[in-house]
Write an enzyme that holds these catalytic residues in place. Structure first.
Site, PDB file in Angstrom:
ATOM      1  N   CYS A 162       3.809  69.269  67.173  1.00  0.00           N
ATOM      2  CA  CYS A 162       4.587  68.307  66.383  1.00  0.00           C
ATOM      3  C   CYS A 162       6.006  68.097  66.895  1.00  0.00           C
ATOM      4  CB  CYS A 162       4.644  68.767  64.932  1.00  0.00           C
ATOM      5  SG  CYS A 162       3.051  69.266  64.273  1.00  0.00           S
ATOM      6  N   HIS A 294      11.913  67.171  59.236  1.00  0.00           N
ATOM      7  CA  HIS A 294      10.521  67.298  59.664  1.00  0.00           C
ATOM      8  C   HIS A 294       9.631  66.970  58.473  1.00  0.00           C
ATOM      9  CE1 HIS A 294       7.341  68.355  62.339  1.00  0.00           C
ATOM     10  NE2 HIS A 294       6.899  69.318  61.551  1.00  0.00           N
ATOM     11  N   GLU A 305      12.467  74.406  55.603  1.00  0.00           N
ATOM     12  CA  GLU A 305      13.444  73.487  56.184  1.00  0.00           C
ATOM     13  C   GLU A 305      14.674  73.350  55.289  1.00  0.00           C
ATOM     14  OE1 GLU A 305      13.614  69.201  58.504  1.00  0.00           O
ATOM     15  OE2 GLU A 305      11.886  69.642  57.218  1.00  0.00           O
ATOM     16  N   LYS A 326       7.947  60.560  57.018  1.00  0.00           N
ATOM     17  CA  LYS A 326       6.506  60.835  57.047  1.00  0.00           C
ATOM     18  C   LYS A 326       5.861  60.410  55.741  1.00  0.00           C
ATOM     19  CE  LYS A 326       6.414  64.746  60.320  1.00  0.00           C
ATOM     20  NZ  LYS A 326       7.854  64.825  60.650  1.00  0.00           N
ATOM     21  N   HIS A 331       2.252  61.749  59.435  1.00  0.00           N
ATOM     22  CA  HIS A 331       2.672  62.663  60.504  1.00  0.00           C
ATOM     23  C   HIS A 331       1.987  62.251  61.798  1.00  0.00           C
ATOM     24  CE1 HIS A 331       3.910  66.012  62.731  1.00  0.00           C
ATOM     25  NE2 HIS A 331       3.752  66.980  61.851  1.00  0.00           N
ATOM     26  N   PHE A 390       3.877  73.705  65.105  1.00  0.00           N
ATOM     27  CA  PHE A 390       2.997  74.863  65.181  1.00  0.00           C
ATOM     28  C   PHE A 390       3.280  75.601  66.488  1.00  0.00           C
ATOM     29  CE2 PHE A 390      -0.790  73.260  62.405  1.00  0.00           C
ATOM     30  CZ  PHE A 390      -0.059  73.540  61.269  1.00  0.00           C
TER      31      PHE A 390
END
Length: 402
Positions: A162, A294, A305, A326, A331, A390
């Site tokens: 990502c 994010h 976050e 998003k 995403h 990830f």
């Protein structure tokens, strides 16, 4: 070191087939997430996503090109045409020799994989098209952009899940800043919108069945999207000498690794990336007005976050605007940071902050100004774009108004 500015931007994503369409949708808080439309969708338990609707590849590419271009490559080329067209550059001679392209993607040609696995395993065919490998490889989009525009400098693909786009854009920024090239084309793309692509993500059990609601207490997971964002990064004096329109200045970046868990995010890793980007940019914390988060809509990401933002910015965190687009486009995995950078440019240039839509219930663990549901007008000097992937890989960019 050289100053680096953005002189061109292009995109195709669930909100629009161009930058103006996308920014209009962000201003309106429009949602591009809806029912998925592709073969065997009824076999999925997750049936929503941010698909690029109304897209006909035949209107952009000929048959010979179609045989070589996976959907993620098609998106990249369309976005690159818009970005390079806006920049007004022609790549010949010395500039072509050093100009290159660095793009991000997580999956590459997932649709091509899916189609050919189906052909071999389900339909029982013993042969596949001879161009399958060059069509599905992760560097396909970067290679085709370099060939279409005669970019003979450093050209390659970054794949960090990502965070792929942010890593790619950061590397391109560094190349221009250090004088390796006066111009770099950069960004990212992704298209996992096929049966195999969505089925794989289902297995993680982090997907929402109805909507993406970042930072809202009743959120229930992320939603996939697809598309591309491409930018032209240019050395400031070179851009100014030719009278180019400057969209924003890239002033800093940082990359960190959590070195902890393959899927669970780390507050410390995210915080170090944000702090590092601001140190690199040499801007005070108080000058940051907007963070494009994010913000995936999963409890683990959102809470981590927000805690990292609070740690980095201290009391100033209460004066920051932080939103997740998003919630509108989904995403885009490896392409997501590139599309999200458009929201940062809009904040800096137009003074419009994209909202976090779908926000319904306050979460005490996300007690920041998340610009709920409605866009906002505000002057912003510095904007930050977060990407946390990830594998514990973090990449943060800082931009400044010019």
């Amino acid at each position: 070191m050289n100053r680096v500015v953005i002189t061109g931007a292009g995109t195709i994503n669930p909100l629009g087939h161009s930058v103006p369409e996308t920014l209009e949708a962000m201003r309106e808080g429009r949602c591009g997430i809806g029912p998925l439309e592709f073969r065997d969708v009824e076999r999925l338990s997750i049936r929503i996503g941010g698909q690029v609707k109304g897209f006909e590849a035949e209107g952009h590419f000929n048959r010979q090109q179609m045989a070589l271009y996976d959907r993620f490559t098609q998106f990249t080329l369309i976005a690159a045409r818009e970005a390079i067209g806006q920049a007004g550059l022609e790549f010949a001679g010395e500039i072509a020799a050093t100009a290159g392209v660095v793009l991000g993607t997580a999956g590459g040609g997932v649709s091509t994989w899916d189609e050919n696995y189906r052909s071999v395993y389900e339909d029982g065919k013993n042969r596949v098209h001879p161009f399958v490998v060059p069509k599905l490889m992760n560097n396909a989009a970067a290679s085709h952009v370099s060939m279409e525009y005669n970019l003979k400098g450093p050209s390659f693909t970054v794949s960090t899940a990502c965070a792929s786009s942010n890593h790619a854009m950061a590397l391109a920024f560094q190349m221009v800043r250090l004088g390796m090239s006066k111009v770099m084309v950069t960004g990212g793309s992704e298209s996992m919108m096929c049966f195999g692509g969505v089925k794989a993500w289902e297995g993680l059990r982090v997907m929402s069945r109805d909507a993406c609601r970042p930072f809202s207490a009743n959120r229930n997971g992320m939603v996939q999207g697809e598309g591309a964002g491409v930018f032209v990064l240019e050395e400031y004096e070179h851009a100014r000498a030719r009278g180019a329109e400057i969209l924003a200045e890239v002033v800093g970046f940082a990359m960190t690794s959590d070195a902890a868990d393959i899927v669970m995010p780390s507050k410390q890793g995210a915080a170090r990336a944000m702090s590092g980007a601001l140190r690199d940019a040499r801007v005070p914390l108080e000058s940051v007005g907007y963070i494009n988060a994010h913000g995936t809509g999963t409890a683990a990401n959102d809470k981590t976050e927000c805690a990292a933002v609070a740690d980095v910015f201290g009391p100033h965190a209460d004066h920051l605007m932080i939103s997740s687009t998003k919630s509108m486009h989904g995403h885009l995995i490896g392409g997501t940071g590139a599309v999200e950078l458009l929201a940062c440019i809009m904040a800096l240039r137009d003074g419009v902050i994209a909202p976090t839509i779908g926000y319904e219930e306050p979460d005490p663990e996300c007690a920041l100004d998340v610009v709920p549901n409605v866009a906002r007008e505000a002057e912003v000097e510095v904007a930050v774009s977060n990407a946390f992937a990830f594998g514990g890989l973090n990449a943060v960019l800082a931009l400044r108004r010019v």
